[in-house]
Design a protein around this motif. Structure first.
Motif, PDB file in Angstrom:
ATOM      1  N   CYS A  94       0.983  -1.197   0.182  1.00 49.80           N
ATOM      2  CA  CYS A  94      -0.024   0.068   0.235  1.00 49.80           C
ATOM      3  C   CYS A  94       0.679   1.349  -0.037  1.00 49.80           C
ATOM      4  N   LYS A  95       2.080   1.369   0.970  1.00 45.45           N
ATOM      5  CA  LYS A  95       2.829   2.506   1.161  1.00 45.45           C
ATOM      6  C   LYS A  95       3.552   2.739  -0.251  1.00 45.45           C
ATOM      7  N   GLU A  96       4.096   1.556  -0.969  1.00 48.08           N
ATOM      8  CA  GLU A  96       4.765   1.830  -2.087  1.00 48.08           C
ATOM      9  C   GLU A  96       3.823   2.339  -3.307  1.00 48.08           C
ATOM     10  N   ALA A 115      -7.473  -0.657  10.681  1.00 47.12           N
ATOM     11  CA  ALA A 115      -7.696   0.674   9.864  1.00 47.12           C
ATOM     12  C   ALA A 115      -6.815   1.770  10.354  1.00 47.12           C
ATOM     13  N   LEU A 116      -6.210   1.584  11.452  1.00 48.05           N
ATOM     14  CA  LEU A 116      -5.166   2.673  11.862  1.00 48.05           C
ATOM     15  C   LEU A 116      -3.968   2.476  10.759  1.00 48.05           C
ATOM     16  N   LEU A 117      -3.540   1.234  10.967  1.00 52.14           N
ATOM     17  CA  LEU A 117      -2.310   1.001  10.252  1.00 52.14           C
ATOM     18  C   LEU A 117      -2.741   1.245   8.692  1.00 52.14           C
ATOM     19  N   ALA A 118      -3.621   0.748   8.007  1.00 51.08           N
ATOM     20  CA  ALA A 118      -4.062   1.291   6.829  1.00 51.08           C
ATOM     21  C   ALA A 118      -3.755   2.791   6.613  1.00 51.08           C
ATOM     22  N   ALA A 119      -4.198   3.780   7.332  1.00 48.65           N
ATOM     23  CA  ALA A 119      -4.083   4.968   7.079  1.00 48.65           C
ATOM     24  C   ALA A 119      -2.629   5.459   7.282  1.00 48.65           C
ATOM     25  N   LYS A 120      -2.118   4.930   8.064  1.00 47.82           N
ATOM     26  CA  LYS A 120      -0.641   5.149   8.433  1.00 47.82           C
ATOM     27  C   LYS A 120       0.059   4.684   7.134  1.00 47.82           C
ATOM     28  N   ALA A 121      -0.269   3.794   6.426  1.00 47.78           N
ATOM     29  CA  ALA A 121       0.405   3.288   5.087  1.00 47.78           C
ATOM     30  C   ALA A 121       0.105   4.286   3.862  1.00 47.78           C
ATOM     31  N   GLY A 122      -1.055   5.082   4.240  1.00 46.76           N
ATOM     32  CA  GLY A 122      -1.355   5.945   3.261  1.00 46.76           C
ATOM     33  C   GLY A 122      -2.251   5.626   2.295  1.00 46.76           C
ATOM     34  N   ALA A 123      -3.284   4.448   2.783  1.00 47.06           N
ATOM     35  CA  ALA A 123      -4.404   4.055   1.870  1.00 47.06           C
ATOM     36  C   ALA A 123      -5.208   5.179   1.506  1.00 47.06           C
ATOM     37  N   THR A 149     -13.827   7.897  14.208  1.00 49.79           N
ATOM     38  CA  THR A 149     -13.305   8.763  15.480  1.00 49.79           C
ATOM     39  C   THR A 149     -11.897   8.757  15.220  1.00 49.79           C
ATOM     40  N   ILE A 150     -11.127   7.708  15.022  1.00 48.54           N
ATOM     41  CA  ILE A 150      -9.836   7.699  14.963  1.00 48.54           C
ATOM     42  C   ILE A 150      -9.348   8.496  13.685  1.00 48.54           C
ATOM     43  N   TYR A 151      -9.791   8.419  12.577  1.00 45.75           N
ATOM     44  CA  TYR A 151      -9.522   9.143  11.595  1.00 45.75           C
ATOM     45  C   TYR A 151      -9.579  10.791  11.785  1.00 45.75           C
ATOM     46  N   GLU A 152     -10.749  10.836  12.407  1.00 46.61           N
ATOM     47  CA  GLU A 152     -10.787  12.365  12.725  1.00 46.61           C
ATOM     48  C   GLU A 152      -9.827  13.003  13.668  1.00 46.61           C
ATOM     49  N   THR A 158      -7.586   9.214   4.531  1.00 46.77           N
ATOM     50  CA  THR A 158      -8.079   7.701   3.863  1.00 46.77           C
ATOM     51  C   THR A 158      -9.367   7.806   3.971  1.00 46.77           C
ATOM     52  N   GLU A 159     -10.140   7.514   3.147  1.00 45.62           N
ATOM     53  CA  GLU A 159     -11.390   7.490   3.005  1.00 45.62           C
ATOM     54  C   GLU A 159     -12.107   6.053   3.472  1.00 45.62           C
ATOM     55  N   ILE A 160     -13.227   6.306   4.449  1.00 38.96           N
ATOM     56  CA  ILE A 160     -13.829   5.054   4.937  1.00 38.96           C
ATOM     57  C   ILE A 160     -14.784   4.377   3.924  1.00 38.96           C
ATOM     58  N   LEU A 161     -14.477   3.280   3.327  1.00 40.56           N
ATOM     59  CA  LEU A 161     -15.639   2.704   2.261  1.00 40.56           C
ATOM     60  C   LEU A 161     -15.982   1.519   3.096  1.00 40.56           C
ATOM     61  N   ALA A 162     -17.190   1.781   3.614  1.00 36.78           N
ATOM     62  CA  ALA A 162     -18.215   0.678   4.135  1.00 36.78           C
ATOM     63  C   ALA A 162     -18.411  -0.550   3.156  1.00 36.78           C
ATOM     64  N   ALA A 163     -17.851  -1.769   3.470  1.00 35.98           N
ATOM     65  CA  ALA A 163     -18.037  -2.712   2.472  1.00 35.98           C
ATOM     66  C   ALA A 163     -18.782  -4.026   3.206  1.00 35.98           C
ATOM     67  N   SER A 164     -19.133  -4.910   2.578  1.00 35.67           N
ATOM     68  CA  SER A 164     -19.492  -6.134   2.884  1.00 35.67           C
ATOM     69  C   SER A 164     -21.239  -5.596   3.368  1.00 35.67           C
ATOM     70  N   ILE A 165     -21.728  -4.892   2.606  1.00 35.61           N
ATOM     71  CA  ILE A 165     -23.042  -4.195   3.078  1.00 35.61           C
ATOM     72  C   ILE A 165     -24.260  -5.356   2.604  1.00 35.61           C
ATOM     73  N   ARG A 166     -25.210  -5.562   3.440  1.00 36.63           N
ATOM     74  CA  ARG A 166     -26.094  -6.485   3.114  1.00 36.63           C
ATOM     75  C   ARG A 166     -27.624  -5.913   3.151  1.00 36.63           C
ATOM     76  N   THR A 167     -27.518  -4.873   3.550  1.00 40.17           N
ATOM     77  CA  THR A 167     -28.920  -4.430   3.687  1.00 40.17           C
ATOM     78  C   THR A 167     -29.304  -2.882   3.489  1.00 40.17           C
ATOM     79  N   VAL A 168     -30.280  -2.282   3.227  1.00 37.81           N
ATOM     80  CA  VAL A 168     -30.525  -0.984   3.011  1.00 37.81           C
ATOM     81  C   VAL A 168     -30.130   0.016   4.201  1.00 37.81           C
ATOM     82  N   ASN A 169     -30.581  -0.759   5.251  1.00 40.65           N
ATOM     83  CA  ASN A 169     -30.252  -0.158   6.552  1.00 40.65           C
ATOM     84  C   ASN A 169     -28.879  -0.068   6.915  1.00 40.65           C
ATOM     85  N   HIS A 170     -27.853  -0.951   6.440  1.00 36.14           N
ATOM     86  CA  HIS A 170     -26.695  -0.795   6.561  1.00 36.14           C
ATOM     87  C   HIS A 170     -26.246   0.559   5.906  1.00 36.14           C
TER      88      HIS A 170
END
Ligand code: E4P
Length: 217
Positions: A94-96, A115-123, A149-152, A158-170
């Protein structure tokens, strides 16, 4: 909130893109398998249909293998986003990759520390998997809130990409928490528009309109 569609089915992507609903696409090895097509060929077609980022996942598990695959996938189109797994080799890749100006989606995130590690790697994107946590009886949405909270706290871009979404409520809950993006299966994305009172109201308006005998224009 940006909407990505989570599929490698070009017919679904075309339909949603034509509706003006798409900001990008995510794929993974399972979705490529489901499409029954060659990864490079189908990814190229998807990239030509959609303007936003199209995530294509590496399948090597070691750093140098990931870098080789990332270079091959990057050549497909300018809007490719390289997807790497949340492992130490994945973070190094990711960093590279982001260091060379390319987009990276770090996938298979199941904890705030990951997620903290991914942000530090520049994701560019972090993909926390809501549905797969819910399947285990763990509140996937709480993970989205923790990452927000952590990213703020540290002003990570790094943008939070909510994945593995199953429902409209998600989708609604992720939007309320402030996830930057939701990647949603085609059927769930289309289901967002549905409300029985909309259908009932439209039916009543059209019935009354017919009684007027009028036409617009
Ligand atoms: C994300 O990029 C993944 O492709 C996806 O959201 C996984 O979803 P699933 O848990 O429904 O397979």
């Amino acid at each position: 909130m940006k909407f990505f569609v989570d599929t490698a089915d070009v017919n679904d992507i075309r339909e949603l893109n034509d509706l003006g609903l798409l900001d990008g696409v995510t794929t993974n090895p399972s979705l490529i398998m489901k499409s029954g097509r060659d990864i490079q060929e189908v990814t190229k077609e998807i990239c030509s249909m959609v303007e936003g980022p199209v995530s294509a996942e590496v399948t090597a598990t070691d750093f140098s293998g990931m870098m080789k695959e990332a270079d091959i996938l990057s050549k497909i189109a300018d809007n490719i986003c390289i997807k790497v797994p949340l492992t130490l080799d994945g973070l190094k890749a990711c960093k590279e990759i982001t260091g060379s100006g390319r987009l990276v989606n770090v996938t298979l995130c199941f904890s705030a520390n990951q997620a903290l590690l991914a942000a530090k790697a520049g994701a560019t994107f972090i993909s926390p998997f809501i549905g797969r946590l819910d399947d285990l009886g763990i509140d996937g949405m709480e993970l989205i809130a923790e990452i927000r909270t952590i990213y703020e706290n540290y002003d990570f871009s790094t943008e939070i990409l909510a994945a593995s979404i199953r429902t409209v409520n998600h989708v609604k809950q992720a939007a309320l928490i402030g996830a930057d993006v939701a990647t949603v299966p085609p059927a769930t994305l289309k289901a967002l528009v549905k409300h029985p009172l909309t259908d009932k109201g439209l039916e009543a308006f059209l019935a009354d309109w017919a009684k007027t005998g009028q036409k617009i224009g």
